[in-house]
Design an enzyme around this catalytic site. Structure first.
Site, PDB file in Angstrom:
ATOM      1  N   SER A  64      52.629   3.652  -0.397  1.00 33.44           N
ATOM      2  CA  SER A  64      52.446   3.004   0.803  1.00 33.44           C
ATOM      3  C   SER A  64      53.238   1.863   0.947  1.00 33.44           C
ATOM      4  O   SER A  64      53.496   1.231   1.813  1.00 33.44           O
ATOM      5  CB  SER A  64      51.111   2.723   1.054  1.00 33.44           C
ATOM      6  OG  SER A  64      50.406   4.061   1.714  1.00 33.44           O
ATOM      7  N   LYS A  67      56.238   1.917   2.987  1.00 33.52           N
ATOM      8  CA  LYS A  67      56.029   1.687   4.270  1.00 33.52           C
ATOM      9  C   LYS A  67      56.606   0.607   5.091  1.00 33.52           C
ATOM     10  O   LYS A  67      56.942   0.515   5.967  1.00 33.52           O
ATOM     11  CB  LYS A  67      54.405   1.776   4.823  1.00 33.52           C
ATOM     12  CG  LYS A  67      54.376   3.128   4.545  1.00 33.52           C
ATOM     13  CD  LYS A  67      52.513   3.261   4.813  1.00 33.52           C
ATOM     14  CE  LYS A  67      51.984   4.868   4.655  1.00 33.52           C
ATOM     15  NZ  LYS A  67      50.372   4.755   4.517  1.00 33.52           N
ATOM     16  N   TYR A 188      58.549  11.817   4.641  1.00 31.54           N
ATOM     17  CA  TYR A 188      57.715  10.664   4.471  1.00 31.54           C
ATOM     18  C   TYR A 188      56.933  10.811   2.897  1.00 31.54           C
ATOM     19  O   TYR A 188      57.004   9.817   2.305  1.00 31.54           O
ATOM     20  CB  TYR A 188      56.153  11.121   5.319  1.00 31.54           C
ATOM     21  CG  TYR A 188      55.110  10.256   4.963  1.00 31.54           C
ATOM     22  CD1 TYR A 188      54.934   9.084   5.443  1.00 31.54           C
ATOM     23  CD2 TYR A 188      53.953  10.937   4.374  1.00 31.54           C
ATOM     24  CE1 TYR A 188      53.892   8.155   4.860  1.00 31.54           C
ATOM     25  CE2 TYR A 188      52.884   9.999   3.963  1.00 31.54           C
ATOM     26  CZ  TYR A 188      53.045   9.215   4.412  1.00 31.54           C
ATOM     27  OH  TYR A 188      51.887   8.313   3.948  1.00 31.54           O
ATOM     28  N   TYR A 240      44.491  -2.057   5.422  1.00 30.18           N
ATOM     29  CA  TYR A 240      43.972  -1.047   5.898  1.00 30.18           C
ATOM     30  C   TYR A 240      42.206  -1.904   6.270  1.00 30.18           C
ATOM     31  O   TYR A 240      42.349  -2.731   6.751  1.00 30.18           O
ATOM     32  CB  TYR A 240      43.367   0.452   5.303  1.00 30.18           C
ATOM     33  CG  TYR A 240      44.762   0.488   4.653  1.00 30.18           C
ATOM     34  CD1 TYR A 240      45.923   0.918   5.535  1.00 30.18           C
ATOM     35  CD2 TYR A 240      45.049   0.727   3.380  1.00 30.18           C
ATOM     36  CE1 TYR A 240      47.148   1.486   5.104  1.00 30.18           C
ATOM     37  CE2 TYR A 240      46.560   1.184   2.743  1.00 30.18           C
ATOM     38  CZ  TYR A 240      47.374   1.549   3.770  1.00 30.18           C
ATOM     39  OH  TYR A 240      48.608   1.874   3.213  1.00 30.18           O
ATOM     40  N   VAL A 258      48.704   3.760  -3.174  1.00 37.20           N
ATOM     41  CA  VAL A 258      47.727   4.598  -3.774  1.00 37.20           C
ATOM     42  C   VAL A 258      48.201   4.685  -5.333  1.00 37.20           C
ATOM     43  O   VAL A 258      47.415   5.262  -6.383  1.00 37.20           O
ATOM     44  CB  VAL A 258      47.194   5.735  -3.349  1.00 37.20           C
ATOM     45  CG1 VAL A 258      46.141   5.357  -2.298  1.00 37.20           C
ATOM     46  CG2 VAL A 258      48.282   6.657  -2.889  1.00 37.20           C
TER      47      VAL A 258
HETATM   48  O1  DON Z   1      50.132   9.615   2.609  1.00 38.00           O
HETATM   49  C1  DON Z   1      49.503   9.260   1.382  1.00 38.00           C
HETATM   50  O2  DON Z   1      48.372   9.443   1.426  1.00 38.00           O
HETATM   51  C2  DON Z   1      50.171   8.531   0.224  1.00 38.00           C
HETATM   52  N1  DON Z   1      51.303   9.153   0.426  1.00 38.00           N
HETATM   53  C3  DON Z   1      50.193   6.981   0.532  1.00 38.00           C
HETATM   54  C4  DON Z   1      48.981   6.445   0.789  1.00 38.00           C
HETATM   55  C5  DON Z   1      48.524   4.984   0.150  1.00 38.00           C
HETATM   56  O3  DON Z   1      49.551   4.693  -0.642  1.00 38.00           O
HETATM   57  C6  DON Z   1      47.568   4.114   0.870  1.00 38.00           C
HETATM   58  N2  DON Z   1      47.781   3.036   0.101  1.00 38.00           N
HETATM   59  N3  DON Z   1      46.914   2.357  -0.513  1.00 38.00           N
END
Ligand code: DON
Length: 304
Positions: A64, A67, A188, A240, A258
Site C-alpha cells: 500500500s 498508493k 492495482y 487506516y 502489508v
Molecule cells: O490490496 C491489498 O490488500 C494489498 N495489496 C495492499 C494492502 C496494504 O498494504 C494495506 N496496508 N497496510
C-alpha cells in the site's frame, strides 16, 4: 540532525531486542514466504545525508505504500477534479473495508484505503495510453533508477483477491469505475507488487520532504501545494484505523504496507523507511511502529 546514526543504531538495537510480535501477512500467499526476522531502516535527509541500520538493502513488497505514488501521479494530472470520485477524510476503518461504501454511495473515504486506490487506478487507466509502462516511467524519472513490478507477487494477490474483486465490483455498481474490473485490478495488483529496499524507498520519497522536488535528481515530481496535501492525507489516512495512534506516538505523515514496510516523511527534513514483516492486528509493521515511536521521541522530530 545531531547524532542521528547513534540514535538510529541504539533505537534499532533496542527494538531488535524486544519480542518480535505479530504475524506476516498470509492472505497474499507470496508474502507469507518472507523471513519474519528481517528488520531494516534507512533515513535520508533532503541534504543527502544517509543513515542506515540492519537489513536496509533487502527488497520487499511495498504494497500500500505504492498508493502514495499513484496519488502523486493522479493529482498532478487531475488536480481537484479527483475529489469528484473520492473524499479525503479519515476512514477509521480497515484498509479493505466495504461497509462505508454502501452508505456513502460508492465514494471512497480517501485515496489510501483500497477502494480509493482502486478508483485512482481506474482514473489512470482512462488518462494514460499505457498505464503500467507510464507509471513505471514516472517512478523511474523521480530518482533516475529503474523501478519494476513483481509479476509473481501480483499473480499471487490476484489468486486470492476476493475482497478487492468485491470492492471493485461494488464500486462499479455505483458507477465509480469506468473500465473493466479485471483490467483495473491487474493495474492495482501490479502497483502493490513493487519491491524496493528501505534505502531505495526513502530515496524515492524524498520529494515529499522537499516541496515536491527530488533533491538529488532535481525533478519537480509534484507541485508544492500537492506535496502539502499528500502529507496531510498521509497523516490522517496513512494508517487506516491506526492513523490516530501513529500521529500520537510517532507524529509524522506516513504510509504502511502489508509487506511490512513503513515510509514516513518529516516535511522539510527527511524521509525514513523501515521494514519488518510481522504486522500488528491493524496490518501495520509491529517493529516499524515501535521503532518510529522511539526514534521520533529521541530525536524530538514529531511535527506536532
Ligand atoms: O490490496 C491489498 O490488500 C494489498 N495489496 C495492499 C494492502 C496494504 O498494504 C494495506 N496496508 N497496510
Amino acid at each position: 540532525m545531531i547524532d542521528c546514526q547513534n540514535i538510529l543504531d541504539k533505537t534499532y538495537q533496542k527494538v531488535r531486542a524486544m519480542e518480535n510480535m505479530g504475524a506476516v501477512a498470509s492472505y497474499i500467499p507470496e508474502l507469507a514466504k518472507v523471513d519474519p526476522a528481517q528488520f531494516g531502516v534507512c533515513l535520508i535527509t533532503k541534504t543527502g545525508e544517509k543513515f542506515m541500520a540492519g537489513d536496509s538493502d533487502i527488497k520487499f513488497s511495498i504494497q500500500s505504500i505504492a498508493k502514495v505514488l499513484s496519488l502523486s501521479l493522479v493529482l498532478s494530472k487531475l488536480g481537484d477534479k479527483l475529489w469528484q470520485r473520492m473524499d479525503f477524510e479519515a476512514s477509521g476503518s480497515a484498509f479493505n473495508s466495504l461497509v462505508q461504501l454502501e452508505t456513502e454511495n460508492g465514494i471512497p473515504r480517501n485515496p489510501l484505503i483500497n477502494s480509493g486506490a482502486i478508483v485512482i487506478c481506474d482514473v489512470l487507466i482512462s488518462e494514460l495510453a499505457n498505464p503500467k509502462e507510464e507509471f513505471l516511467k514516472f517512478l523511474s524519472s523521480i530518482t533516475g533508477y529503474e523501478v519494476n513490478f513483481d509479476p509473481t507477487i501480483a499473480a499471487s494477490e490476484k489468486e486470492e483477491g476476493y475482497r478487492n474483486f468485491a470492492l471493485t465490483n461494488y464500486l462499479k455498481s455505483f458507477g465509480n469505475i469506468d473500465n473493466d474490473v479485471e483490467i483495473v485490478l491487474d493495474f492495482y495488483f501490479s502497483l502493490c507488487s513493487i519491491k524496493l529496499s528501505c534505502a531505495e524507498l526513502s530515496n524515492l520519497f524524498l520529494y515529499l520532504a522537499n516541496d515536491g522536488v527530488h533533491p538529488k535528481s532535481k525533478k519537480q515530481v509534484i507541485s508544492k501545494s500537492n506535496t502539502r496535501r499528500i502529507n496531510a492525507i498521509m497523516s490522517t489516512c496513512g494508517f487506516y484505523d491506526e492513523a490516530g495512534e501513529f500521529a500520537y506516538r510517532v507524529g509524522l505523515p506516513g504510509k504502511s504496507g502489508v509487506g511490512g514496510g513503513i515510509l514516513a516523511i518529516h516535511p522539510g527534513k527527511y524521509a525514513i523507511a523501515i521494514y519488518s514483516p510481522r504486522l500488528n492486528p491493524k496490518g501495520n509493521s509491529y517493529r516499524g511502529m515501535k521503532f518510529l515511536e522511539r526514534f521520533t521521541s529521541k530525536t524530538e522530530s514529531s511535527i506536532f
